[in-house]
Design a protein around this motif. Structure first.
Motif, PDB file in Angstrom:
ATOM      1  N   SER A  10       0.832  -1.215   0.000  1.00  0.00           N
ATOM      2  CA  SER A  10       0.000   0.000   0.000  1.00  0.00           C
ATOM      3  C   SER A  10       0.860   1.256   0.000  1.00  0.00           C
ATOM      4  O   SER A  10       0.755   2.127   0.868  1.00  0.00           O
ATOM      5  N   SER A  11       1.726   1.325  -1.003  1.00  0.00           N
ATOM      6  CA  SER A  11       2.561   2.511  -1.249  1.00  0.00           C
ATOM      7  C   SER A  11       3.435   2.900  -0.061  1.00  0.00           C
ATOM      8  O   SER A  11       3.693   4.076   0.175  1.00  0.00           O
ATOM      9  N   GLY A  12       3.903   1.891   0.671  1.00  0.00           N
ATOM     10  CA  GLY A  12       4.861   2.160   1.747  1.00  0.00           C
ATOM     11  C   GLY A  12       4.285   2.170   3.136  1.00  0.00           C
ATOM     12  O   GLY A  12       5.040   2.290   4.112  1.00  0.00           O
ATOM     13  N   LEU A  13       2.948   2.055   3.265  1.00  0.00           N
ATOM     14  CA  LEU A  13       2.343   2.057   4.595  1.00  0.00           C
ATOM     15  C   LEU A  13       2.589   0.738   5.324  1.00  0.00           C
ATOM     16  O   LEU A  13       3.021   0.716   6.481  1.00  0.00           O
ATOM     17  N   LEU A  14       2.319  -0.367   4.650  1.00  0.00           N
ATOM     18  CA  LEU A  14       2.329  -1.660   5.307  1.00  0.00           C
ATOM     19  C   LEU A  14       3.728  -2.200   5.564  1.00  0.00           C
ATOM     20  O   LEU A  14       3.894  -3.159   6.321  1.00  0.00           O
TER      21      LEU A  14
END
Length: 354
Positions: free
Chosen positions: A216-220
Motif C-alpha cells: 500500500s505505497s509504503g504504509l504496510l
C-alpha cells in the motif's frame, strides 16, 4: 522461496517477484545502472526467479538492464514484460500517461522490440499494459494468439493500473482465459483483488492473480511514516494527505501481525495475499538490498493463523474503525464503462430505475 504456476500455462513464478519499474527509471529513487543490475542479481540469489518489467519503463532501458542482468541465467528465470504504450512516437512528461496502441501491427512490433532489448528469444509472460476493455479487439487477440503459437511468449496476462478499479478489464481477462491478471491488491486496498478472486472462483477459471502494490505505497512496510518527506518525483506523492493519515491509523490497528524476530509487518502483508492459492505471485517494490533480503524471505516466515486472518478481515469490513473520508472513495475508482462494472459488483450503489 516457494513457487507457483501461472494458471495452467506451465510457467512457474516465485511467490515473491521483482518489479523492474525500479530499474531504468527514477520513479522510486535514483540508482546507477550498475546498482540496478546488482539488485536484480541479488534477488536471484535470494530465490526470486520472476522478474516483471515493461517496455515503457525508462522507454526500454529497464528491459535492457534486465536482459543484461539475467542473460546468463535465462533458463533459471521467468521474465515478463508489458506492451501497449506507444513511447516510440510519444514523449513522456513526468509520470503522466502516454497514448496507447493495441493494433495488431503495433503489438507485434512492440513484442519484437522488447525481445531485442532483453536480448532473449522468447518471453515467459506477455502482459497487455493498462489496456481498456474496448481496446482489446478481436483483431488484437488474434495477433496475440498467433505470436504465442509462434513461440514469442508462453503465458498471456493483462496488467491493470495504476488507479483502483479496472473491474471490466479483469473480468474480461478471466472470460478470455488469460493466464494472469496483475492488479493493485493489498490488505488496505482489497478492491479489485477480492472481486477478481470471486470471478475466478465463480467461473472456475485457471487465471492467476499477481498482486502489485502489496505494501500500500509504503504504509504496510512502514517505509512511509508521519516523518517521511516524499520527494517531488516520488511516484507516491499523488496520494492525498488524508489517505496517508488514515493509513497510519490502520497500521496501528494491525500491529498484532508482527511477530518479533519471526515476521515483520512487510512480510505479514505479503503472507496475507499468498493465503489464496489463486494469487500466484506478489510484486513488492524493492528499493534496496535490505528490502530484497526481508521480503524474499517471506515464504519462510509463519503464515497468518486463522485468528489473525479473522481479525484482519473484521477490521477491513469496518474500515479499521475509521469514520472519515480518506480522499479516495469508491466514486473515484477508475472505470472505462461508465461505472457499470463498479455498480454491477456492488462497489457503487445501483442507479435508480427510470
Amino acid at each position: 522461496m516457494q513457487y507457483r504456476e501461472l494458471g495452467s500455462s506451465g510457467v512457474e513464478v516465485s511467490e515473491v517477484a521483482f518489479g523492474a519499474w525500479v530499474v531504468g527509471t527514477d520513479w522510486w529513487g535514483d540508482r546507477s545502472d550498475e546498482d540496478a543490475v546488482d539488485m536484480v542479481q541479488h534477488a536471484l540469489n535470494e530465490g526470486v526467479t520472476f522478474f516483471d518489467t515493461g517496455d515503457v519503463y525508462g522507454h526500454g532501458r529497464s528491459e535492457e538492464l534486465i536482459g543484461e542482468a539475467l542473460g546468463e541465467y535465462r533458463d533459471e528465470v521467468t521474465v515478463a514484460t508489458k506492451v501497449g504504450y506507444d513511447f516510440y512516437n510519444n514523449a513522456q512528461a513526468g509520470h503522466g500517461e502516454i497514448p496507447k496502441d493495441l493494433s495488431p501491427e503495433y503489438l507485434r512490433d512492440a513484442v519484437e522490440g522488447s525481445l531485442d532489448r532483453l536480448d532473449m528469444e522468447y518471453l515467459d509472460v506477455l502482459f497487455l499494459h493498462n489496456a481498456n476493455v474496448d481496446e482489446v479487439t478481436d483483431e488484437a487477440l488474434e495477433e496475440l494468439y498467433a505470436m504465442r503459437e509462434e513461440g514469442l511468449y508462453d503465458a498471456l496476462g493483462w496488467a491493470l493500473g495504476p488507479s483502483i478499479g479496472w473491474l471490466a478489464e479483469g473480468d474480461r481477462a478471466v472470460e478470455l482465459d488469460f493466464d494472469a491478471v496483475q492488479t493493485v491488491y493489498n490488505l488496505f486496498e482489497q478492491t479489485p483483488g477480492r472481486h477478481f478472486l470471486d470471478t475466478i472462483r465463480e467461473e472456475r477459471a485457471d487465471t492467476s492473480l499477481i498482486a502489485r502494490v502489496p505494501h500500500s505505497s509504503g504504509l504496510l512496510n512502514k517505509q512511509v511514516t508521519p516523518d517521511t518527506e516524499l520527494g517531488t518525483g516520488d511516484h507516491r506523492a499523488h496520494r492525498p494527505d488524508a489517505w496517508f493519515e488514515t493509513g497510519w491509523e490502520k497500521v496501528e490497528a494491525i500491529e498484532f501481525l508482527e511477530r518479533n524476530g519471526e515476521r515483520t509487518m512487510g512480510q505479514a502483508s505479503i503472507q496475507y495475499l499468498l493465503d489464496d492459492e489463486e494469487v500466484a505471485s506478489v510484486v513488492p517494490t524493492f528499493r534496496s538490498v535490505d528490502d530484497i533480503d526481508e521480503w524474499a524471505a517471506t515464504p519462510d516466515t509463519p503464515r497468518l493463523g486463522d485468528e489473525e486472518r479473522r481479525r484482519v478481515d473484521e477490521l477491513y469490513a469496518e474500515n479499521f474503525g475509521i469514520d472519515r473520508d480518506d480522499g479516495m472513495t469508491p466514486e473515484d475508482f477508475r472505470t472505462s464503462v461508465g461505472g457499470d462494472d463498479l455498480r454491477g459488483a456492488g462497489v457503487l450503489p445501483s442507479e435508480p430505475a427510470d
